[in-house]
Design a protein around this motif. Structure first.
Motif, PDB file in Angstrom:
ATOM      1  N   GLY A  22     -20.390   7.632  15.840  1.00 14.94           N
ATOM      2  CA  GLY A  22     -20.338   8.690  14.837  1.00 14.94           C
ATOM      3  C   GLY A  22     -21.541   9.605  14.981  1.00 14.94           C
ATOM      4  N   ASN A  23     -21.440  10.805  14.396  1.00 19.13           N
ATOM      5  CA  ASN A  23     -22.545  11.759  14.417  1.00 19.13           C
ATOM      6  C   ASN A  23     -22.929  12.071  12.978  1.00 19.13           C
ATOM      7  OD1 ASN A  23     -23.657  14.710  14.410  1.00 19.13           O
ATOM      8  ND2 ASN A  23     -23.897  13.994  16.519  1.00 19.13           N
ATOM      9  N   TYR A  24     -24.230  11.911  12.661  1.00 16.67           N
ATOM     10  CA  TYR A  24     -24.677  12.018  11.284  1.00 16.67           C
ATOM     11  C   TYR A  24     -25.873  12.961  11.180  1.00 16.67           C
ATOM     12  CZ  TYR A  24     -22.050   7.623  11.052  1.00 16.67           C
ATOM     13  OH  TYR A  24     -21.078   6.657  11.152  1.00 16.67           O
ATOM     14  N   SER A  25     -26.024  13.534  10.004  1.00 17.87           N
ATOM     15  CA  SER A  25     -27.196  14.351   9.692  1.00 17.87           C
ATOM     16  C   SER A  25     -27.798  13.880   8.379  1.00 17.87           C
ATOM     17  CB  SER A  25     -26.815  15.838   9.575  1.00 17.87           C
ATOM     18  OG  SER A  25     -26.351  16.346  10.808  1.00 17.87           O
ATOM     19  N   ASN A  43     -20.937  14.322  10.585  1.00 21.79           N
ATOM     20  CA  ASN A  43     -20.499  15.434  11.428  1.00 21.79           C
ATOM     21  C   ASN A  43     -19.297  15.056  12.284  1.00 21.79           C
ATOM     22  OD1 ASN A  43     -22.757  16.935  10.485  1.00 21.79           O
ATOM     23  ND2 ASN A  43     -24.049  15.939  12.016  1.00 21.79           N
ATOM     24  N   GLN A  44     -19.248  13.796  12.689  1.00 23.77           N
ATOM     25  CA  GLN A  44     -18.125  13.283  13.478  1.00 23.77           C
ATOM     26  C   GLN A  44     -17.844  11.858  13.042  1.00 23.77           C
ATOM     27  OE1 GLN A  44     -18.472  13.762  17.741  1.00 23.77           O
ATOM     28  NE2 GLN A  44     -17.085  12.056  18.153  1.00 23.77           N
ATOM     29  N   PRO A  46     -16.944   8.031  12.846  1.00 21.21           N
ATOM     30  CA  PRO A  46     -17.113   6.924  13.803  1.00 21.21           C
ATOM     31  C   PRO A  46     -15.773   6.291  14.146  1.00 21.21           C
ATOM     32  CG  PRO A  46     -17.688   6.214  11.595  1.00 21.21           C
ATOM     33  CD  PRO A  46     -17.404   7.688  11.494  1.00 21.21           C
TER      34      PRO A  46
END
Length: 522
Positions: A22-25, A43-44, A46
């Motif tokens: 996954g993509n996180y902020s 952001n994406q 998982p």
């Protein structure tokens, strides 16, 4: 756990479970001078990394169901008679009883490969539960060594704590101890001299050590059998040293246990302990040595009694103190290049110091682990045929060792007096895994040898050829069909499939060897 820090001050702290790929902020907002909010934004999405395990479970359950149906069909008399004529299993049973543990026909010693024998009624029978336990530990060990599908819980813990990967080696040591007392007792009952047995024990220990150093050595990638880079400690080396100490200790004080050892009174309740008080004194003295060296020996540049990982652990205060006294002794006696160069701690803690999880100091607690297994073997000897007594004592030992662990660790991962640590083989690690081993052996013994609702398959077969399977899986680890080039090296699916296929192949090989009556004994 996510911390947001600015100018040396912690702004906020939040708990969040991150999924794989996954993509996180992290969004930090200041609504006013005193109030700061922190939020995780995805952001994406998982992926569900546990789906491959679920599908693998379904496949293996399907295979198990087919085998169960096949077993049911075998119990049908016409089919059973036909199979007996074709396969002749009596010959296999005869070989096992005569060559792998019958006290009336063999003079060989085995700890991993032999579980010993005892009389369940009027005939002598091999305890399948010990081979099953050994095989279970071995197969999980093979799967873990092949990569465990790249799941974190199938990898060794970086420092304190436990994963599935940290369970199996101590269980193997434990069951080796149980086998020692059973096999040596069968030899002594037949009149074998202790000097003769001592020679066999010494030779077997030497062979295990040499196989580990010469054949199964991870430092081969640094050069073909180059002494400059040869790793001296290792799994088989530790097994050899542990076997030597425990077996010699047993030979010094053991007496043949008669088939009818039933007693009454207090002595009956402690007949597996009281006669062996010198052994217990020796083990307590040995453990005192470990405690004194660990907590009293001065290590240059490190605090006394340091049990941490070094590197960036402890805020980087003790960067070169990985393993404390354990690493210091290995470096002093063996040299930095002759120990393991890539410990599990160097990924998370960024350690740069070589550290060997099978080092010299940890071998002391490996001996303690095998001695507790020896106690399990004595329970089987002294209470043979008394299933309730055997299971009750397994349960009691599991509770006692578990209670000791609770005190030593204060039921925490890092805050106890002595944390559970596989890299150091801490005493709390030994008592914790011994507690698990007693309880697990109780369950397997009940299902396999008491109720006989489980034959021990498929673990029974590799348990009968443990050294061959372990050595073979190490030697052929990088060869097809145990390994091949994957399309996606980050995929759990491909890794899990490769590792399960490789492990299953060794189970099949062990079964074929069993049917062919081929057993490798050292």
């Amino acid at each position: 756990m996510v911390n947001s820090v600015a100018e040396g001050k912690e702004l906020c702290r939040i708990q969040y479970h991150f999924g794989e790929f996954g993509n996180y902020s992290l969004i930090v907002r200041r609504s006013n001078i005193q109030k700061i909010s922190c939020n995780i934004v995805i952001n994406q999405n998982p992926v569900n990394s546990y789906l491959p395990i679920f599908f693998a479970f379904l496949i293996y359950m399907g295979v198990f169901s087919i085998m169960t149906v096949g077993q049911f069909c075998v119990n049908i008399e016409p089919i059973r008679n036909w199979l007996y004529k074709k396969m002749n299993p009596r010959e296999t049973d005869r070989l096992i009883n005569s060559e792998l543990g019958s006290p009336s026909r063999t003079d060989s010693i085995s700890s991993e490969l032999q579980a010993g024998v005892w009389s369940a009624a009027s005939s002598l029978q091999r305890l399948r539960s010990l081979d099953t336990f050994r095989g279970m530990a071995l197969i999980i060990m093979v799967f873990v060594n092949y990569g465990g599908g790249k799941y974190w819980f199938f990898r060794h813990q970086s420092w304190n704590g436990l994963t599935v990967a940290d369970l199996v080696f101590p269980w193997f040591v434990f069951i080796m101890g149980a086998s020692i007392t059973l096999s040596l007792n069968s030899m002594l009952r037949r009149g074998c001299s202790k000097w003769h047995l001592l020679g066999k024990v010494a030779w077997r220990s030497l062979l295990l050590f040499l196989i580990g150093v010469v054949v199964v050595n991870p430092n081969y990638c640094l050069g073909p059998l180059s002494w400059d880079n040869l790793r001296i400690p290792g799994v088989l080396q530790r097994l050899g040293c542990t076997y030597l100490v425990v077996a010699v200790l047993e030979l010094l004080f053991a007496k043949p246990v008669p088939e009818d050892s039933s007693l009454v009174g207090l002595y009956s309740a402690l007949q597996d302990i009281l006669p062996y008080w010198p052994q217990w004194l020796f083990m307590m003295a040995l453990e005192a040595v470990w405690l004194c060296l660990t907590f009293l020996l001065n290590v240059p540049g490190c605090p006394k009694g340091y049990l941490g990982p070094g590197g960036i652990g402890d805020f980087g205060k003790y960067r070169n103190c990985t393993g404390g006294v354990a690493a210091y002794i290995d470096h002093l006696l063996l040299g930095e290049k002759h120990i393991y160069q890539h410990p599990s701690s160097n990924v998370i803690y960024q350690t740069t110091v070589a550290f060997d999880p099978e080092g010299i100091l940890g071998t002391i607690n490996s001996v303690v682990m095998a001695f507790l297994g020896l106690q399990a073997g004595k329970i089987l000897l002294f209470y043979r045929g008394q299933h309730k007594q055997i299971m009750l004592r397994f349960c009691m030992w599991g509770v006692v060792t578990g209670a000791i662990s609770a005190v030593l660790t204060r039921c925490t991962k890092d805050q106890g007096f002595i944390p559970v640590n596989k890299n150091l083989w801490s005493i709390s690690y030994v008592t914790t895994l011994s507690s698990f081993a007693f309880i697990l052996l109780l369950l397997i013994y009940y299902l396999v040898d008491v109720k006989r609702v489980w034959s021990g398959a498929p673990f029974f077969y590799p348990g009968m050829n443990s050294i061959l399977i372990y050595t073979g899986h190490e030697i052929f680890e990088s060869y097809f069909p145990f390994k091949w080039k994957m399309q996606d090296t980050q995929s759990h699916t491909e890794h899990l499939a490769q590792n399960l296929i490789a492990t299953s192949l060794w189970v099949i090989i062990s079964y074929v060897l069993y049917r062919k009556r081929i057993f490798w004994k050292i």
